[in-house]
Write a protein that holds these residues in place. Structure first.
Motif: not given
Length: 105
Positions: A51-60
């Motif tokens: 979830i952290n990756l999704l909303y940080s590096i992945g920009e959602g």
């Protein structure tokens, strides 16, 4: 007032396995439209990483997140060389007190 359901998602712990599983689940929820109605997300351990990756590096964006993770997985988790990496002396000195297997005495 209308009865509007509250949809929540809870991600399990389990490190690497949980991270990969959570990314797959989120992808499926996005493809089916379920993710669009989620009100709350809770996660522990590996699911938090996802979830952290999704909303940080992945920009959602789930596809961008999955591509990021795929580009960094260089050795499968259950590859025999993983045990060598985790149990060699140098690795233990930088933070792994005993590795996966203890050396035979």
């Amino acid at each position: 007032p209308r009865d509007i359901p509250i949809v929540t998602v809870a991600g399990s712990g389990g490190g690497y396995r949980a991270m990969v599983n959570t990314l797959g689940n989120v992808k499926g929820m996005k493809e089916t439209g379920v993710w669009d109605v989620v009100s709350y997300v809770s996660a522990v351990s590996g699911s938090c990483w996802a979830i952290n990756l999704l909303y940080s590096i992945g920009e959602g964006r789930i596809e961008q997140t999955i591509q990021h993770v795929k580009s960094r997985i260089v050795t499968p988790f259950l590859d025999p060389t993983t045990i060598d990496i985790l149990t060699n002396k140098d690795t233990k000195e930088v933070g792994l007190p005993c590795g996966i297997l203890r050396p035979e005495n």
